[in-house]
Design an enzyme around this catalytic site. Structure first.
Site, PDB file in Angstrom:
ATOM      1  N   HIS A  43       0.846  -1.196   0.000  1.00 13.63           N
ATOM      2  CA  HIS A  43       0.000   0.000   0.000  1.00 13.63           C
ATOM      3  C   HIS A  43       0.881   1.245   0.000  1.00 13.63           C
ATOM      4  CE1 HIS A  43      -2.301  -3.325   1.716  1.00 13.63           C
ATOM      5  NE2 HIS A  43      -3.374  -2.751   1.267  1.00 13.63           N
ATOM      6  N   HIS A 291      -4.187   3.522  -3.447  1.00 11.40           N
ATOM      7  CA  HIS A 291      -4.264   2.895  -2.118  1.00 11.40           C
ATOM      8  C   HIS A 291      -3.403   1.646  -2.023  1.00 11.40           C
ATOM      9  CE1 HIS A 291      -6.048   1.400   1.603  1.00 11.40           C
ATOM     10  NE2 HIS A 291      -6.198   0.237   1.005  1.00 11.40           N
ATOM     11  N   GLU A 440     -17.066  -3.513  24.900  1.00 13.69           N
ATOM     12  CA  GLU A 440     -16.203  -4.681  25.060  1.00 13.69           C
ATOM     13  C   GLU A 440     -15.001  -4.642  24.124  1.00 13.69           C
ATOM     14  OE1 GLU A 440     -19.462  -4.790  24.408  1.00 13.69           O
ATOM     15  OE2 GLU A 440     -20.329  -5.445  26.316  1.00 13.69           O
ATOM     16  N   HIS A 501     -27.802 -14.600  25.817  1.00 11.42           N
ATOM     17  CA  HIS A 501     -26.835 -14.385  26.892  1.00 11.42           C
ATOM     18  C   HIS A 501     -26.146 -15.676  27.334  1.00 11.42           C
ATOM     19  CE1 HIS A 501     -28.508 -10.441  26.823  1.00 11.42           C
ATOM     20  NE2 HIS A 501     -27.860 -10.038  27.887  1.00 11.42           N
TER      21      HIS A 501
END
Lengths: 694, 694
Positions: A43, A291, A440, A501
């Site tokens: 890149h 890119h 999280e 859960h």
């Protein structure tokens, strides 16, 4: 081509042609394009467009000593847009960074020599496609998966604040470094970076500076295909100081922005820098074709021409450029030496803290720390491993002051608070309990950054939400950093909260990650050893999987020591000779296996119980040990675990069976669920008899 | 207690005591607390605090007919804070929603009767701990994992825009519904919601309204422990219309905000509503103790007293309240009937589109759609499965107009664009190619929402980034919606990008998810059948795992048909009798297995090649079929896959071996990596001979 237009030519407002800085900048650019071209992959575009501000940061601001690249109080430079790795490799080369081993000892080689750059992306090179921690001196963290470096950086900044609060004394600013991140549009779009930014703003981490390369280009084309939010305003909303630089070539403006960052003491700083990707390429500049992929000879020659660079030269590093860069960054050597002297004086004046500092920096733990590990008395009713885990954590916390962690808004449930540890907050950076919020992924990324900054860091949330932070578990394993991930509520034992859960596949899916030690202890004493295993690990991240509900604490006079956990698997029952059947269990099912063995014994069946809390540890034992635990001649085997059956065939084989989960759970009280899914004494005994053909 | 203070007592600025709306609101509140108390678990506080605005939305605005709850042009109501499930169950009860089966046919029962509410969180009830799609009529999507509902909602809104653009004609506004989300602090912190919000702002989804319950409370305590950003300003930066309501009791202000939303045509709307969690509880209101767990009799009695409610009554639903609610929402019956008539006329006037509409709404595909599946000619050089996948997608796209998807900024690499399908953008909502940006988690969540809104949706990104969106794969499996997740660059075949970009454990970790069909096809024709398998699935989400690098297209006159993929595993070689050894492979390794079999044949060894692209499909075949593919008598087996060895023991057993990965990969050209990790003809043959003891 005689002239390039303004869209593709670097503007001249600050770095003038012929300046020594310009020479260094163009060296970075041409090295980057030459390396990508030679590798025929990579890149180039972002490495080229960010060269001016990178050169400015490194030569004028970054407190980094290439002669001692692991100096603890160095500023950290994180390339979150890791695909632009050639930018970092060029900087490490130009700065003359020496290679050191993990203890900081020189190997006698450069961190990145010109030959290494020519080996870009080749097998075994020090210049892999994305920056890899441990592969290359000077790479602070592995980046590439977008957002990861941004997330890590918050952990680096948290660590610096904690280290300063804990160690600094009047006249002894042992820690006062900054963390810089170069990031891209992709980083800005990833949710983990949003979470990280929100945490950093909340914690007022004024030692953190994100530079955002805003180039309007992504792989599918213009970013306006998918991204037209106002990023500056978003960061203001997070509580950051924000600065917009209109042109990445305007290094004076960038230098001013860094000065502003350094003068800001109450919030992190966000600098958006507008740039032209692949600047200088005749046709690709400013387009998504700049890119990635090799640009081709024409583009390279065109770019070199636009820089006033010899078009025929490849991998050219002008001596003047390297000398300038080395000299500029060499200013830090004196700073580093002064710091080392300061630490020497500190050791004299604060011998206890000095000793602690040395232990921590060496990545070791205080001798005898594990004497504090609690022993739990036999108890048929027992306790949840989350409960035991909390007791263990609190017992050992005083012995390891740099054990610092937190939870994603679930500490009362995960029991991961260090009591009397205080909260880590703006204004109380010495606290040991982090409140990550319901983020999280950001939590895991920060914890990895903390682990990369000497702290023994841990996280806490429900096991099912390991899915939210999985990329960080993987990166910890790739980097071989010993982050500790505590997950509680580990099965259908969650009960009424229902299938969303209740973890099912999480155990199997984490066991499949190379180099990750997933441990699910089977009683309170195994839980103590699980914490010991995790803390003794220096290069292996650990996943500690704890239950919500209680399990019996086994009587270890009657059964073998829980220390067997350290080998991953061990024989629990004190049996002699060859058993008729082996019952293998983990976690809350260990007690069930023990009960089933007793029941089978009543019918004259000799059942061995094996606890297998860590596949990872068991697999690296020698074959003799493994065979002693699971004798090959005994093919009658039953594995019992409130998780997916996937992966258990390794231990039960064609002849065995499992009492495991093959569907998602359900919302109901735990007893109902255990009956529904077969985790009852009767069912285990029944399956055991089936396996034995009785 | 004679009086409650203002902090715990509902303010009276709009809903006055004694009003019929107030009665309905307090019914929701008391039902919620009574249900949680009886279940002795759950989350009462948010259900209570959001009751006024929920009642306002449902009785005054929501276009929802309880007599026909699956009416396609209904407004969608998504409770992203799924833990407050009792709010939704109370609304479904009060509205008199009837229960229907998945085809919309009444079962003769209420969706949620009072008895169901009394069974809150019990085994087999229609009122599980979190709202579960398919368990309860009226639940639009499974929520509970925070951020998930917000993410889904963007898919619902995208679907509505697409359906309107595709089907609507002058005078026939077949689709013109809105999507409402109730969300919480946790949703606002999760990165997936940030990604979703950014996408929605970019796409100017003015049919989308998020209501954010801002109550300053999370599980660890005050949100200011971890969350003090300016959420309104953040949403402004995303391009949303934003409104702040100072008091959740101020239903008039909320109604005005919804009017503003409905009048806004160029951006989504975000309404922050400040509320007091557990409003009415004497001591818990406004504290984190109101968030979860049974409140206890004293709190409940205190709350009821503060509402002017009979303190001794439990599960009281005043007839007046139910009648009011049913009557208010009953206004939609006429709207729905008019819509049905409109669709009838539409079928007459646009028979082709009408037929398409009916097929789509029934969840079926046009008859003979798979005739368009391409057949690929034998080719030793072959093609990458991502390449074949792109060809297949484009071949079938005309046959299934409502097949709509996109990539996370990698479409040129994943080959998931529908050529000539156009981009789905503000102003061109009929486009079939979505540009999700570098937001994998948001992409997956949106795709699930699209699947829940009749579209056959698919996503595209690199396989390693499946980790970023894993929670959405799990939710698709839990909900049993047939979202198609395309992942390319499926192994160390990624090459130079290195370990962060090379999937290793991803195959195993997804195979462990119950109800998820992970398919890794072994040549171009298997790829065609993989797409067929995914599209024929009505309740199973599929993961299509495609390679970056080419693999041979097998000569199916010489080898058995690729149709065997539909059974998950099949014998590729046309062998007779019992083989000496079985080589099992998937994906790019199928060609290697075939070559190894040929090589072994030269030495007189009869090697069977088994292709095993889907464990999920193979496992549900009958034992006779499985034994015919993998005869139990043949224990000499080798599995070959450029992924983790984890899980392969099921097929190779104790006597077999694998040529798989047990570490992370490395950055190097692909040939070097294949040699390094043993994926060569010589090594496979060597391992095969070892297994046979030769």
């Amino acid at each position: 081509m005689s002239d390039t237009d303004t869209a593709t030519h670097p503007s001249k407002n600050v770095v003038e042609d012929g300046s020594i800085d310009r020479l260094a900048i163009d060296t970075i650019r041409t090295l980057s394009m030459d390396a990508v071209q030679k590798a025929n992959s990579g890149h180039p575009g972002t490495a080229m467009s960010l060269a001016p501000i990178a050169e400015t940061l490194w030569t004028q601001f970054l407190r980094y000593d290439p002669k001692k690249p692991l100096w603890p109080n160095r500023d950290r430079f994180i390339l979150s847009c890791g695909h632009a790795s050639m930018l970092l490799y060029s900087l490490l080369h130009l700065s003359g960074t020496i290679e050191v081993d993990e203890h900081g000892q020189p190997t006698g080689k450069p961190a990145v020599g010109l030959d290494d750059i020519k080996q870009f992306r080749q097998s075994g090179s020090k210049t892999p496609g994305h920056p890899e921690y441990r592969d290359t001196t000077g790479v602070e963290t592995t980046t590439g998966p977008l957002g990861a470096g941004c997330g890590n950086s918050v952990g680096f900044a948290i660590a610096e604040r904690w280290l300063a609060a804990h160690f600094n004394k009047p006249g002894f600013d042992i820690f006062d470094h900054d963390t810089y991140v170069f990031s891209s549009d992709g980083d800005m779009m990833e949710g983990v970076a949003s979470e990280a930014a929100s945490i950093a703003g909340h914690l007022k981490l004024s030692n953190l500076c994100w530079v955002y390369d805003s180039n309007d280009i992504t792989i599918e084309g213009d970013t306006n295909l998918a991204f037209d939010e106002n990023v500056i305003e978003r960061f203001k909303a997070y509580g950051w100081n924000t600065i917009l630089i209109e042109d990445a070539e305007d290094t004076a403006a960038f230098a001013q922005a860094i000065e502003t960052f350094k003068a800001t003491t109450d919030k992190p700083t966000f600098i958006e820098v507008r740039s032209i990707i692949g600047i200088g390429f005749p046709t690709r500049a400013g387009t998504h074709k700049a890119h990635s992929d090799a640009p081709g000879e024409d583009e390279i020659r065109g770019a070199k021409k636009s820089y006033g660079w010899p078009e025929d030269e490849q991998f050219l590093v002008p001596e003047k450029a390297k000398a300038h860069f080395e000299q500029a960054i060499g200013r830090n050597t004196a700073t580093r030496e002064a710091w080392e002297k300061l630490v020497g004086d500190y050791r004299d004046q604060y011998p206890d803290l000095g000793k602690e500092l040395d232990l921590m920096l060496a990545g070791t733990l205080p001798e005898g720390w594990d004497a504090a590990l609690p022993h739990f008395e036999p108890d048929a009713k027992g306790m949840a491993s989350r409960e035991a885990g909390g007791k263990v954590l609190n017992a050992i916390a005083p012995a390891i002051p740099w054990l610092v962690g937190g939870a994603a808004d679930l500490a009362p449930s995960t029991k991961t608070d260090i009591k009397d540890g205080g909260s880590f907050e703006a204004g109380s950076y010495g606290g040991r309990n982090l409140h990550f919020g319901i983020r999280e992924h950001g939590m895991g990324a920060a914890a990895n950054g903390m682990a990369l900054s000497y702290l023994r860091s841990y996280t806490g949330t429900f096991f099912v939400f390991s899915d939210y932070m999985r990329p960080t578990l993987r990166l910890a394993a790739i980097m071989q950093v010993p982050t500790i991930f505590v997950f509680t509520h580990d099965s259908i034992g969650v009960g009424e909260d229902g299938p969303t859960h209740q973890p099912i596949e999480q155990l199997a899916s984490l066991r499949a990650v190379p180099g990750l030690d997933t441990i699910r202890p089977g009683d309170a004493n195994e839980t103590a050893y699980a914490w010991k295993a995790a803390l003794d690990s220096q290069k292996t991240p650990s996943v500690l999987v704890f239950s919500r509900q209680p399990m019996p604490t086994l009587d270890r006079t009657k059964y073998n020591s829980a220390e067997g956990l350290l080998k991953g698997g061990y024989v629990v029952t004190k049996d002699e000779g060859t058993p008729d059947i082996i019952l293998i269990a983990t976690g809350t099912e260990l007690g069930l296996a023990v009960a089933a063995a007793e029941k089978l014994a009543e019918g004259g069946t000799k059942a061995r119980v094996v606890s297998l809390p860590s596949f990872h540890r068991f697999e690296v034992q020698d074959q003799a040990y493994k065979d002693s635990v699971l004798p090959p001649s005994v093919t009658a085997r039953v594995a019992i675990e409130q998780g997916s059956e996937f992966g258990w065939d390794r231990y039960v084989g064609f002849a065995g069976k499992t009492v495991t989960m093959s569907t998602f759970g359900a919302s109901a009280p735990i007893e109902k669920l255990q009956a529904k899914f077969g985790f009852t004494l009767d069912n285990v005994v029944k399956v055991a008899r089936e396996v034995m053909g009785k």
